[in-house]
Design a protein around this motif. Structure first.
Motif, PDB file in Angstrom:
ATOM      1  N   THR A   1     -46.289  27.368  30.338  1.00 39.79           N
ATOM      2  CA  THR A   1     -46.866  27.094  29.014  1.00 39.79           C
ATOM      3  C   THR A   1     -46.447  28.168  28.025  1.00 39.79           C
ATOM      4  N   LEU A   2     -46.430  29.410  28.469  1.00 38.33           N
ATOM      5  CA  LEU A   2     -45.974  30.505  27.610  1.00 38.33           C
ATOM      6  C   LEU A   2     -44.531  30.273  27.178  1.00 38.33           C
ATOM      7  N   GLY A   3     -43.674  29.885  28.123  1.00 37.67           N
ATOM      8  CA  GLY A   3     -42.282  29.615  27.794  1.00 37.67           C
ATOM      9  C   GLY A   3     -42.135  28.479  26.800  1.00 37.67           C
ATOM     10  N   LYS A   4     -42.943  27.446  26.955  1.00 39.83           N
ATOM     11  CA  LYS A   4     -42.872  26.294  26.048  1.00 39.83           C
ATOM     12  C   LYS A   4     -43.384  26.640  24.655  1.00 39.83           C
ATOM     13  N   LEU A   5     -44.315  27.578  24.561  1.00 40.53           N
ATOM     14  CA  LEU A   5     -44.747  28.040  23.243  1.00 40.53           C
ATOM     15  C   LEU A   5     -43.639  28.823  22.550  1.00 40.53           C
ATOM     16  N   ILE A   6     -42.896  29.618  23.318  1.00 41.51           N
ATOM     17  CA  ILE A   6     -41.831  30.423  22.732  1.00 41.51           C
ATOM     18  C   ILE A   6     -40.764  29.540  22.098  1.00 41.51           C
ATOM     19  N   VAL A   7     -40.477  28.381  22.731  1.00 42.56           N
ATOM     20  CA  VAL A   7     -39.450  27.479  22.181  1.00 42.56           C
ATOM     21  C   VAL A   7     -40.069  26.373  21.324  1.00 42.56           C
ATOM     22  N   ASP A   8     -41.370  26.449  21.069  1.00 43.32           N
ATOM     23  CA  ASP A   8     -42.088  25.524  20.191  1.00 43.32           C
ATOM     24  C   ASP A   8     -42.146  24.092  20.723  1.00 43.32           C
ATOM     25  N   ILE A   9     -42.151  23.938  22.044  1.00 42.85           N
ATOM     26  CA  ILE A   9     -42.458  22.630  22.617  1.00 42.85           C
ATOM     27  C   ILE A   9     -43.938  22.355  22.444  1.00 42.85           C
ATOM     28  N   HIS A  10     -44.755  23.393  22.619  1.00 42.70           N
ATOM     29  CA  HIS A  10     -46.188  23.315  22.340  1.00 42.70           C
ATOM     30  C   HIS A  10     -46.512  24.287  21.211  1.00 42.70           C
ATOM     31  N   PRO A  11     -47.339  23.891  20.254  1.00 44.55           N
ATOM     32  CA  PRO A  11     -47.804  24.846  19.242  1.00 44.55           C
ATOM     33  C   PRO A  11     -49.004  25.611  19.774  1.00 44.55           C
ATOM     34  N   PRO A  12     -49.206  26.850  19.337  1.00 44.77           N
ATOM     35  CA  PRO A  12     -50.391  27.588  19.779  1.00 44.77           C
ATOM     36  C   PRO A  12     -51.655  27.010  19.150  1.00 44.77           C
ATOM     37  N   THR A  13     -52.770  27.093  19.864  1.00 44.97           N
ATOM     38  CA  THR A  13     -54.062  26.676  19.311  1.00 44.97           C
ATOM     39  C   THR A  13     -54.549  27.709  18.306  1.00 44.97           C
ATOM     40  N   GLU A  14     -54.352  28.965  18.639  1.00 42.28           N
ATOM     41  CA  GLU A  14     -54.688  30.069  17.740  1.00 42.28           C
ATOM     42  C   GLU A  14     -53.588  31.116  17.818  1.00 42.28           C
ATOM     43  N   GLY A  15     -53.535  31.986  16.820  1.00 44.20           N
ATOM     44  CA  GLY A  15     -52.524  33.023  16.780  1.00 44.20           C
ATOM     45  C   GLY A  15     -51.238  32.525  16.153  1.00 44.20           C
ATOM     46  N   ASN A  16     -50.216  33.370  16.147  1.00 40.04           N
ATOM     47  CA  ASN A  16     -48.947  32.966  15.552  1.00 40.04           C
ATOM     48  C   ASN A  16     -47.766  33.537  16.318  1.00 40.04           C
ATOM     49  N   ILE A  17     -46.647  32.861  16.174  1.00 40.31           N
ATOM     50  CA  ILE A  17     -45.395  33.268  16.817  1.00 40.31           C
ATOM     51  C   ILE A  17     -44.381  33.545  15.720  1.00 40.31           C
ATOM     52  N   GLN A  18     -43.755  34.711  15.789  1.00 42.76           N
ATOM     53  CA  GLN A  18     -42.779  35.092  14.781  1.00 42.76           C
ATOM     54  C   GLN A  18     -41.383  35.138  15.375  1.00 42.76           C
ATOM     55  N   TYR A  19     -40.421  34.629  14.611  1.00 40.92           N
ATOM     56  CA  TYR A  19     -39.013  34.677  14.991  1.00 40.92           C
ATOM     57  C   TYR A  19     -38.283  35.528  13.969  1.00 40.92           C
ATOM     58  N   LEU A  20     -37.737  36.633  14.427  1.00 41.65           N
ATOM     59  CA  LEU A  20     -37.061  37.596  13.554  1.00 41.65           C
ATOM     60  C   LEU A  20     -37.954  38.016  12.388  1.00 41.65           C
ATOM     61  N   GLY A  21     -39.238  38.215  12.701  1.00 39.67           N
ATOM     62  CA  GLY A  21     -40.182  38.719  11.716  1.00 39.67           C
ATOM     63  C   GLY A  21     -40.843  37.682  10.834  1.00 39.67           C
ATOM     64  N   ARG A  22     -40.533  36.382  11.034  1.00 43.48           N
ATOM     65  CA  ARG A  22     -41.129  35.325  10.208  1.00 43.48           C
ATOM     66  C   ARG A  22     -41.877  34.335  11.087  1.00 43.48           C
ATOM     67  N   GLU A  23     -43.084  33.978  10.662  1.00 44.30           N
ATOM     68  CA  GLU A  23     -43.891  33.045  11.428  1.00 44.30           C
ATOM     69  C   GLU A  23     -43.221  31.674  11.460  1.00 44.30           C
ATOM     70  N   ILE A  24     -43.055  31.106  12.663  1.00 43.94           N
ATOM     71  CA  ILE A  24     -42.272  29.877  12.777  1.00 43.94           C
ATOM     72  C   ILE A  24     -42.950  28.681  12.117  1.00 43.94           C
ATOM     73  N   SER A  25     -44.279  28.702  12.038  1.00 49.46           N
ATOM     74  CA  SER A  25     -44.976  27.572  11.421  1.00 49.46           C
ATOM     75  C   SER A  25     -44.762  27.505   9.914  1.00 49.46           C
ATOM     76  N   SER A  26     -44.263  28.593   9.318  1.00 48.18           N
ATOM     77  CA  SER A  26     -44.051  28.614   7.872  1.00 48.18           C
ATOM     78  C   SER A  26     -42.573  28.602   7.490  1.00 48.18           C
ATOM     79  N   LEU A  27     -41.685  28.406   8.474  1.00 47.14           N
ATOM     80  CA  LEU A  27     -40.255  28.403   8.186  1.00 47.14           C
ATOM     81  C   LEU A  27     -39.848  27.148   7.411  1.00 47.14           C
ATOM     82  N   ASP A  28     -38.905  27.303   6.480  1.00 47.42           N
ATOM     83  CA  ASP A  28     -38.365  26.128   5.811  1.00 47.42           C
ATOM     84  C   ASP A  28     -37.431  25.395   6.773  1.00 47.42           C
ATOM     85  N   LYS A  29     -36.937  24.235   6.356  1.00 47.86           N
ATOM     86  CA  LYS A  29     -36.164  23.369   7.244  1.00 47.86           C
ATOM     87  C   LYS A  29     -34.940  24.072   7.812  1.00 47.86           C
ATOM     88  N   LYS A  30     -34.192  24.782   6.982  1.00 51.31           N
ATOM     89  CA  LYS A  30     -32.977  25.454   7.444  1.00 51.31           C
ATOM     90  C   LYS A  30     -33.311  26.600   8.401  1.00 51.31           C
TER      91      LYS A  30
END
Length: 335
Positions: free
Chosen positions: A50-79
């Protein structure tokens, strides 16, 4: 080194079909740095996959946030989100299920290249695929490209999955039990291949496994993350962790590794555990989740859950880690 992925205060809950939420991950804080290999270990059901699937965004977290290169993935634009999805790849445990049985290897590998416009033509795709097929030691390439998955061995299919991940030039690969379904004789070669890709391309790896021997082999210069029932209980350099385990659960895991010594009898009965039974995620104990099985547990462990804290350059979630590490396992007065 800068971080590729940062998980901050992650919780993951699933519905069990009876309007009941099951907490699969709790208070996960972890960062994966550029070029490092991190082994995630623990018993089945501890939340590794489950942890691995959260890292690749197969599952979204219920709480908390995941950042990719310093930016939260849930707020990334399309590109930026596309860059993230290409930059963080996953190699699954079941290589047969991960490949379309109705498509040739070339069709499966060329599809993402053409879709994401990494190449413009099938000829360019063939050239790039051939390079990575050789990198994963599938040569001559022509013997594999136009076959279907069922015509390849398990080890060959796993190499195909690794090549598919490499084709999009990722920064991080999450490898979920990648050698558990191949012959023992092939496991070392696959681990060597991942280590080679780590050195050759600087790709970070999150290696998920229940096998401590392969974890130590692949992450020899990296870190180990020990999980128990959805919690991280220890994080350390893997060699130091194995030589000086600080959490009683990890001590028990190490004791459970079979030893090729016929004089060692009754190993299971000698494990430092009060119980072999893994608690149900729906009915976890109060305080430390390991306390029903821990031989060092006290009333404090039953009432207060330990926080993941720094100890001698590592992180550990145990009230009595100092005394356990010092070998004075029954003297808890100083903790």
């Amino acid at each position: 080194m800068s971080s590729i992925i940062e998980l901050k205060n992650i919780e993951k809950h699933f519905e069990d079909g009876k309007n009941t939420r099951v907490k699969v991950l709790r208070n996960i804080n972890l960062d994966i740095k550029e070029g490092e290999i991190v082994a995630v270990v623990g018993e089945s059901g501890c939340g590794k996959t489950t942890l691995g699937k959260l890292i690749v965004d197969i599952h979204p977290p219920t709480e908390g946030n995941i950042q990719y290169l310093g930016r939260e993935i849930s707020s990334l634009d399309k590109k930026s989100y596309k860059d993230y999805r290409l930059g963080v790849q996953m190699v699954h445990q079941d290589s047969f299920a991960a490949l379309n049985p109705n498509k040739t290897i070339f069709q499966s590998l060329s599809a993402p290249l053409l879709k994401h416009k990494i190449v413009k033509t099938k000829a360019e795709a063939l050239e790039l695929i051939s390079k990575y097929m050789e990198d994963v030691e599938l040569a001559p390439v022509e013997q594999f490209l136009y076959k279907y998955p069922h015509q390849l061995s398990g080890g060959q299919r796993q190499r195909i999955l690794l090549a598919r991940a490499l084709l999009v030039k990722p920064k991080l690969i999450v490898a979920d039990e990648p050698v558990s379904m191949v012959d023992a004789s092939l496991r070392i070669s696959l681990l060597d291949l991942m280590a080679k890709m780590n050195k050759l391309y600087g790709i970070s790896f999150v290696y998920i496994t229940h096998d401590l021997a392969t974890a130590r082999y692949i992450a020899n210069n990296g870190r180990v993350v020990v999980m128990y029932l959805g919690n991280i209980v220890e994080v350390n350099n893997i060699n130091d962790a194995i030589q000086n385990p600080k959490h009683p659960y990890f001590k028990a895991l190490l004791k459970a590794v079979p030893v090729a010594d016929p004089t060692q009898k009754g190993m299971i009965s000698q494990l430092p555990l009060k119980s072999m039974e893994i608690p149900n995620l729906k009915n976890l104990a109060k305080g430390c989740k390991f306390n029903p099985r821990c031989i060092y547990a006290t009333e404090l462990c039953e009432s207060k859950e330990p926080e993941l804290r720094e100890l001698n350059g590592s992180l550990v979630a145990c009230h009595y880690a100092e005394s356990i590490l010092g070998g004075n396992e029954h003297d808890k007065s100083g903790c």
